[in-house]
Design a protein around this motif. Structure first.
Motif, PDB file in Angstrom:
ATOM      1  N   SER A 183       0.863  -1.182   0.000  1.00 41.43           N
ATOM      2  CA  SER A 183       0.000   0.000   0.000  1.00 41.43           C
ATOM      3  C   SER A 183       0.896   1.227   0.000  1.00 41.43           C
ATOM      4  CB  SER A 183      -0.868   0.053   1.268  1.00 41.43           C
ATOM      5  OG  SER A 183      -1.646  -1.108   1.378  1.00 41.43           O
ATOM      6  N   GLU A 184       0.326   2.349  -0.391  1.00 39.88           N
ATOM      7  CA  GLU A 184       1.086   3.587  -0.305  1.00 39.88           C
ATOM      8  C   GLU A 184       0.243   4.589   0.465  1.00 39.88           C
ATOM      9  OE1 GLU A 184       3.537   4.120  -3.618  1.00 39.88           O
ATOM     10  OE2 GLU A 184       3.783   6.272  -3.290  1.00 39.88           O
ATOM     11  N   PHE A 185       0.874   5.312   1.367  1.00 43.02           N
ATOM     12  CA  PHE A 185       0.143   6.313   2.132  1.00 43.02           C
ATOM     13  C   PHE A 185       1.062   7.504   2.372  1.00 43.02           C
ATOM     14  CE2 PHE A 185      -1.352   8.124   6.214  1.00 43.02           C
ATOM     15  CZ  PHE A 185      -2.635   8.487   5.812  1.00 43.02           C
ATOM     16  N   GLN A 186       0.581   8.678   1.997  1.00 43.41           N
ATOM     17  CA  GLN A 186       1.359   9.915   2.132  1.00 43.41           C
ATOM     18  C   GLN A 186       2.768   9.747   1.566  1.00 43.41           C
ATOM     19  OE1 GLN A 186       0.831  10.766   6.336  1.00 43.41           O
ATOM     20  NE2 GLN A 186      -1.125  11.797   5.951  1.00 43.41           N
ATOM     21  N   GLY A 187       2.860   9.097   0.395  1.00 41.82           N
ATOM     22  CA  GLY A 187       4.135   8.988  -0.305  1.00 41.82           C
ATOM     23  C   GLY A 187       5.077   7.931   0.223  1.00 41.82           C
ATOM     24  N   GLU A 188       4.633   7.152   1.213  1.00 41.43           N
ATOM     25  CA  GLU A 188       5.508   6.141   1.820  1.00 41.43           C
ATOM     26  C   GLU A 188       4.927   4.752   1.521  1.00 41.43           C
ATOM     27  OE1 GLU A 188       8.114   7.293   3.724  1.00 41.43           O
ATOM     28  OE2 GLU A 188       8.780   5.503   4.780  1.00 41.43           O
ATOM     29  N   LYS A 189       5.830   3.769   1.282  1.00 38.38           N
ATOM     30  CA  LYS A 189       5.340   2.407   0.995  1.00 38.38           C
ATOM     31  C   LYS A 189       5.168   1.593   2.277  1.00 38.38           C
ATOM     32  CE  LYS A 189       6.754   1.868  -3.648  1.00 38.38           C
ATOM     33  NZ  LYS A 189       7.081   0.942  -4.708  1.00 38.38           N
TER      34      LYS A 189
END
Lengths: 89, 118, 518
Positions: free
Chosen positions: C425-431
């Protein structure tokens, strides 16, 4: 049909309790495992104070069951005379 | 969906790259080789060349497997986040767009522990 | 002498009504919402708290009476155990790995459960659940204490029992799995806590931990563990009833509660199943004398019992959690995949592992005819071959962890047991990486929560896991040794293979001394 069950430690306190349950619930099946027994029954299992008292020769409070109880399955309804497990509503 | 909370629920991520002293995390799994129960986590400078990753880092981690030495790296398949990825051995991790916490899978057709996936 | 006839004692139902109702007061100088600030934010609507009924109808006076009796019984056994070299009665000292995992992984959770139920009791505006939560909170601290007391008898003789509850629960990589599970539940609101711990963990899953495992302890001669286990389990029957009552209460109070409750059931069933997967290794690999396989226990206590439960909850519109399909696949694989992982990582653990012997592998083949010979026996054979050459294999690099359950990414694809399951998943540019559709779904639903996860592997790489004053740039710095020192693990004694361990040597010597005079 769903199965309810109750399990107890095996000891001198529970021997007459198990005997009473099996006598009162002819459809129940005893499953013996190391240090414990599990009693399985289709739909309903009823534990009666009077039957236990008759076997042990003294007054018995159904809440004493808690001391040696291991697990139950099903909805519980407890009053002074009976301890009932069932999936009926 | 946001967290249901009594107040505005905002906390920083625990594992952002700035916390790794100039390095980045890279995960690498070698498909069909369960001698290594899970993919491995490495911490490397973004300036590492891909060749260094393979020859040093991965060889240290996977080299105990007898099939590691048999791999022909001109024939392997790499996946990045499940998609085909063609690494350039002479380029650094950063130069070929490998970001912090990217995951690579190494597939070595023909090598699978003689069918045991070990 | 005149004697008045004594009034008949109160019946159970009357007594329960008197002792759990009308005990609180209306607030005067603060509005009720300020006194119970956590009662509504989760969206659960309650119209009448008095509809809450404890089916056991246990009141505080009876509670003290029966708990005291349980304690007297327990400590009589523990005294006898200590006075009679009870530790030499177990089948084999390798059995103690299961007990070490229990002490380090489960007992600290009992303590957190104590705190969690105290908090839930404080936050519910209804008296019935407050009384029930109070009793459960006291039960849970009793469990933590009695487990630590009982197992301290093993600490006098064996390695690995010395720091579980104090240091290791917050530091050791595999213990972050149970710890993060409870942190997740405790940082939710009181209703979600009740579904997470009261319902999913206590009702749906706890039988899998306590019943076959404690019966296994009995079968393996471990009187101390059986006794605390059954003593704790006698409370669990009440906790299970509370969990079930709680879910019925929420569903009966308002139809708007259904989707919220369903979401929590789906989440916490999967979270609980992942945590309890560690128990699968206890049943299938750690007990020298085996009671039943994990798969059999799963079928009895989860599929049959959980099936009956979900049939019953269907009348409220509750559906069986989606993850069940995955579980039906996993029950054939997970104990083997996990034990292979532990076997190749026990150089970084506080307990011993061992490769199953020929007789044990035959038992596993018989219990797992679809999977063991096809996938797992060849892997154990090859590990055995290496070990016999003096090259016992341990992984030299840290594994990738799942962001949600924190277990190494060892589980396989639902449709292919030879491929690791990768989800991203990706969230706020972080994996972020997860081990399964279940964990990914949980992450994606509340990413703000799981991005904060304290993942041991990452923390080690950040340099946060050494003893104070460690200089990681010093020559000859050994990160694994320093990490284990920080975890209070003495690798020469506590970890590695059971074969050749001091536990093995001591047990043999003491058992010999117990039967001979020389």
């Amino acid at each position: 049909m769903s199965t309810v069950f109750i399990a107890f430690q095996i000891n001198e306190d529970t021997r007459p309790i198990i005997e009473a349950i099996l006598a009162d619930n002819p459809h129940a099946v005893l499953d013996e495992q190391p240090a414990m027994v599990k009693i399985n029954a289709e739909d309903t299992l009823v534990i009666k104070r009077e039957s236990i008292e008759e076997l042990i020769g003294r007054k018995f409070d159904l809440q004493e069951l808690q001391v040696n109880l291991i697990t139950i399955s099903g909805h519980l309804d407890e009053d002074d005379d009976t301890f009932t497990l069932s999936w009926k509503n | 969906m946001a967290v249901t909370a009594l107040y505005d629920y905002q906390y920083p991520a625990a594992d952002t790259q700035d916390k790794f002293h100039g390095n980045q995390l890279l995960y690498v799994g070698w498909d069909d080789h369960f001698m290594f129960a899970a993919p491995l986590a490495f911490v490397l400078p973004p300036s590492s060349k891909f060749s260094e990753l393979v020859e040093n880092t991965l060889t240290f981690a996977f080299g105990r497997h007898p099939e590691w030495a048999k791999i022909d790296f001109s024939k392997v398949v790499w996946l990045k986040s499940g998609q085909p990825f063609v690494p350039e051995m002479d380029k650094t991790l950063a130069e070929q767009g490998l970001r912090h916490k990217d995951v690579l899978r190494l597939q070595t057709p023909g090598l699978n522990g003689n069918g045991t996936y070990f | 002498m005149d004697m008045k006839a004594t009034k008949k004692k109160l019946g159970l139902k009357e007594k329960y009504a008197h002792m759990t109702r009308g005990l609180d007061w209306e607030t005067t100088y603060q509005p009720k919402e300020k006194v119970f600030p956590q009662a509504t934010f989760e969206g659960i609507k309650v119209h009448d708290w008095d509809k809450w009924e404890d089916p056991f109808r246990l009141t505080m006076d009876s509670y003290w009476k029966y708990q005291a009796e349980k304690e007297r019984k327990l400590y009589a056994v523990l005294d006898a155990f200590a006075q009679n070299n009870g530790h030499l009665g177990i089948t084999d000292a390798r059995y103690l790995s299961a007990i070490k995992l229990f002490l380090t992984g489960i007992s600290p959770l009992e303590y957190v459960a104590h705190r969690g139920f105290a908090a839930a009791g404080r936050n519910f505006p209804g008296v019935g659940p407050r009384v029930a939560c109070l009793m459960q909170s006291i039960d849970e601290v009793r469990h933590a204490q009695t487990q630590i007391h009982a197992l301290s008898n093993y600490n006098k003789f064996y390695e690995g029992f010395h720091a579980g509850a104090s240091h290791q629960i917050e530091r050791l990589w595999y213990l972050s799995v149970p710890k993060s599970f409870f942190d997740d539940a405790f940082s939710a609101g009181p209703f979600e806590w009740m579904i997470a711990i009261g319902f999913s963990f206590e009702y749906v899953l706890t039988n899998l931990l306590f019943v076959p495992f404690m019966s296994g302890a009995a079968y393996n001669g471990d009187m101390a563990t059986v006794t605390f286990g059954f003593s704790a389990q006698s409370d669990e029957a009440r906790h299970m009833t509370l969990g079930l009552e709680c879910i019925k209460f929420m569903l009966e109070q308002d139809p708007d509660n259904l989707p919220i409750v369903q979401k929590w059931i789906d989440k916490w069933a999967w979270r609980g199943i992942r945590v309890l997967s560690l128990v699968s290794t206890m049943l299938d690999y750690m007990l020298p004398k085996r009671v039943m396989s994990w798969k059999e226990a799963w079928e009895i206590y989860f599929e049959q019992n959980g099936g009956a439960l979900f049939n019953d909850l269907a009348k409220y519109g509750i559906k069986v959690p989606e993850c069940i399909a995955q579980c039906t696949i996993d029950k054939e694989h997970q104990s083997h995949q996990l034990w292979l992982t532990l076997c190749t990582h026990s150089h970084a653990m506080g307990l011993h592992t061992w490769l199953p012997n020929a007789e044990e592998m035959d038992w596993l083949s018989a219990k797992y005819p679809n999977t063991f010979d096809k996938y797992y026996r060849p892997r154990f054979d090859q590990l055995r071959e290496l070990a016999d050459k003096g090259e016992r294999f341990y992984a030299n690099t840290l594994p990738m962890l799942c962001q949600v359950c924190q277990i190494p990414m060892l589980f396989t694809e639902p449709d292919d047991p030879t491929k690791i399951c990768y989800r991203e998943s990706e969230f706020q540019g972080e994996k972020y990486h997860t081990c399964s559709d279940g964990c990914k779904h949980i992450f994606d639903d509340e990413p703000e929560k799981y991005i904060q996860a304290w993942l041991p592997v990452h923390q080690v790489y950040m340099g946060n896991c050494w003893p104070e004053g460690t200089d990681p740039t010093a020559e000859g710095f050994n990160p694994l040794a320093k990490y284990l020192e920080w975890c209070h693990i003495d690798l020469a004694r506590d970890g590695g293979d059971y074969e050749g361990s001091s536990d093995q040597a001591n047990f043999a010597a003491w058992r010999g001394a117990a039967t001979q005079n020389t």
